[in-house]
Design an enzyme around this catalytic site. Sequence first.
Site, short mmCIF file in Angstrom:
data_model
loop_
_atom_site.label_atom_id
_atom_site.label_comp_id
_atom_site.label_asym_id
_atom_site.label_seq_id
_atom_site.Cartn_x
_atom_site.Cartn_y
_atom_site.Cartn_z
N ASP A 1 0.87 -1.18 0.00
CA ASP A 1 0.00 0.00 0.00
C ASP A 1 0.90 1.22 0.00
O ASP A 1 1.57 1.49 1.00
CB ASP A 1 -0.88 0.02 1.26
CG ASP A 1 -2.15 -0.78 1.09
OD1 ASP A 1 -2.84 -0.59 0.08
OD2 ASP A 1 -2.45 -1.58 1.98
N ARG B 1 -8.01 10.03 0.99
CA ARG B 1 -7.30 9.00 0.22
C ARG B 1 -7.76 9.00 -1.24
O ARG B 1 -7.02 8.54 -2.12
CB ARG B 1 -7.55 7.61 0.82
CG ARG B 1 -7.05 7.45 2.24
CD ARG B 1 -7.59 6.16 2.85
NE ARG B 1 -7.12 4.98 2.13
CZ ARG B 1 -7.70 3.78 2.19
NH1 ARG B 1 -8.80 3.62 2.93
NH2 ARG B 1 -7.21 2.77 1.53
N LYS C 1 -8.60 0.57 -6.66
CA LYS C 1 -9.36 0.04 -5.53
C LYS C 1 -10.35 1.11 -5.04
O LYS C 1 -10.15 2.30 -5.31
CB LYS C 1 -8.42 -0.40 -4.40
CG LYS C 1 -7.59 0.74 -3.78
CD LYS C 1 -6.62 0.19 -2.74
CE LYS C 1 -5.88 1.30 -2.03
NZ LYS C 1 -4.86 0.80 -1.10
N HIS C 2 -11.47 0.70 -4.42
CA HIS C 2 -11.92 -0.62 -3.99
C HIS C 2 -13.18 -0.92 -4.79
O HIS C 2 -14.23 -0.35 -4.51
CB HIS C 2 -12.23 -0.63 -2.50
CG HIS C 2 -11.10 -0.08 -1.65
ND1 HIS C 2 -10.88 1.27 -1.47
CD2 HIS C 2 -10.13 -0.72 -0.95
CE1 HIS C 2 -9.82 1.44 -0.66
NE2 HIS C 2 -9.35 0.26 -0.34
N HIS D 1 -12.99 -2.49 7.36
CA HIS D 1 -12.03 -3.08 8.28
C HIS D 1 -12.73 -3.64 9.51
O HIS D 1 -12.25 -4.60 10.13
CB HIS D 1 -11.00 -2.03 8.73
CG HIS D 1 -10.07 -1.60 7.64
ND1 HIS D 1 -10.39 -0.61 6.74
CD2 HIS D 1 -8.83 -2.03 7.30
CE1 HIS D 1 -9.40 -0.45 5.90
NE2 HIS D 1 -8.44 -1.30 6.22
N ASP E 1 -9.05 -7.21 -1.05
CA ASP E 1 -8.53 -6.38 0.01
C ASP E 1 -8.09 -7.34 1.12
O ASP E 1 -8.31 -8.55 1.04
CB ASP E 1 -9.60 -5.40 0.49
CG ASP E 1 -9.02 -4.15 1.13
OD1 ASP E 1 -7.83 -4.17 1.51
OD2 ASP E 1 -9.75 -3.15 1.27
#
Length: 515
Positions: free
Chosen positions: A76, A144, A174-175, A187, A259
Site C-alpha cells: 500500500d 485517500r 481500488k476498492h 475493516h 482487500d
Amino acid sequence: MPLSLEEKAAGLLIVRLGNNLPPAVTASEQEDEVAALLDRYAIGGLILFNGQWPATRDTLTRLQMRSDRGLIVTTDMERGFGQQVIGGTVYPHAEAFSHAGDADTVREFARQASLEALACGIHVTYSPVADVDRNPDNPIIGARAFSPYPARAAELTAAFIEGVHDAGQFATAKHFPGHGGTVGDSHSEIPVLEDDLETLRATDFVPFRAAIEAGVDLMMTAHVVYPALDPDLPATRSPKILTGLLREQMGFQGVVVTDSLQMAGAKVEGRTEGEVAAELLASGVDLFVDAVDPVGVIQGLVRAVEDGTLDESLLDAALARADKLRDTFRTRFGNDAFRKAPVSSDVVGDPAHHDLSRRVATDALEVARGPLPDYGDGTGTMVVLVKPAPRPNEPQRMPMGEAVARLLPNAVYRELEPTHEDQDDVFDEIRILAGDAKELVIATVARPAAWSTFGLAARERRFATRLMEAHPTTLVVLGDQRGLRGYDACDAALVTYSDVAASQVAAVEYLAGKR
C-alpha cells in the site's frame, strides 16, 4: 514438470511481511518467519508493511532467492514509497493533489513513487484509490480519494496509472466497485451501500472505467454489499460483481486481488478462511491478500478441488493471470528482475521528489474561514497539535513542532494525544497556557486509517471545542473538510487535505506569513 495442486494453491497467496499494527514488526524482523513459509510452500507474493531503507531491499532480495517462480512484491503506497518504507519519499494524500495540481502533477507523483518502490524490489502498488469520496460520513476513504466528483476522480485515477506505468511498476485500482459512498468501514464491518444501479453507474463506476481504459493491471475488491448489484454477497464474494460486471461488462482482463483478508468485511461466520477462499476463487478472485492463516487457505483450496466443489481450471486461470504479470516484468527489466532490484537506489529520496511533495502540500492549502491573523514571530501565540493515537515510528515531536520552533520561535507549542486521556495534568497545563496567550492555534489530525476511529478521541474533541469557545482560535485541519465539522467556534480555519510531514510544515509556513 507440472505443478502440484498444493503449488498452484500456494501461488495465489500474497502473504504479509512486516506489521504496522501493535505490536509493530518491521519487514526485516519477520524475514525468518516468511522464509520458513517459503521453504515449505511456493507462495505467490508478499504484501510489505513497516519497511526501512535499505534493509528492506536486502530482505526482499534474500527472500526472492528462495522462490523459483519469482515473488510478486506488493504494498500500500497511496502516499508514496515512504508510506511503508522509512527513508522513501512521503507525499500528501490524493485529495491534496486534486486541489494543488493537474493530471500532469499526479502522473509525475506516481512515476516518482513507483521508481522508488522498484529500487526496493516492489512490483505492485495497491493504488490509486479510485473511489469517489461522495459521502461526508464515510470514515475510511476521505482524502485517500482524489475527489468527490466522478469526472475529476476518473481523470486523476487514469493519470496516476499512466505515471506508474511510465516507471514500469504495476498499478491497482481500488476498492471495486466503489467504497466512497458507504457510511461503514470494511475493516470493522461489512458495509451496505443501498444506492440504485443508476447512481452507481453515474458515480462509483466512472473512475473504475477510466482505470480499465488506462490499462490498470490489478483490481482490488471491496468488502461491501451492493444490493443493486448482488443482494446477498459483498463484492469480494460476488460472481455477479467480479465476473458479470467487472470482467464481462467492463472488460477487465487483469488480476483481481482481495482487500486484506484480515478485515472484518472478509469474514464469514462459521466458515474457515480456506473454505471462504474457495468461494472467492469461484467468484472471480485471482490472488488472496494478507490471509490470517496462509497454510489454511492453501489447504482449503486443495481440499475444495479434491472434493469436487472447486474446478481446478479456476486455479490454472488465476495463476496464468499472475504469471502474465511476471512475464511482463521480466520483459521490461530482464530475466533477473525479481532477484535484483531493477532500478538504481539513487532514486530513493531524490531531492526532486521531496520538492514535488512540498509543492503539492503548499499549493493544496485552503483558507476555509478567515482571514488568518498575523502571528509575527509567534509572540503571544500558542499552538496545540491534537492528534489520534500515534502511528508506529512516529517521532516524539511531530514535524509541525519542528516547524513552529523554526518559523514561530516565540510561540508556545504542545501536543495532545489519546495516551493522555487519563492524565488531567496535561490538559490542565494546556488550559493554563492557552489562558495566557493572545492567539490560539489548534491543529487537529483528521485522517482515515485502517482499524482506527476517524478523528479525535472524545475527551480531546471536547477539550478542543471548549478552548475555541474561550479564546480567539485558528483551526488547522490536517486532513480534509470533514475536520471542520463541530468546530463552529473557531474564528479562522486552514485546511491542508493531508497530515503528512510536508503538509504540517506547509501549514506552519502559511501561519508564519511565508505564502
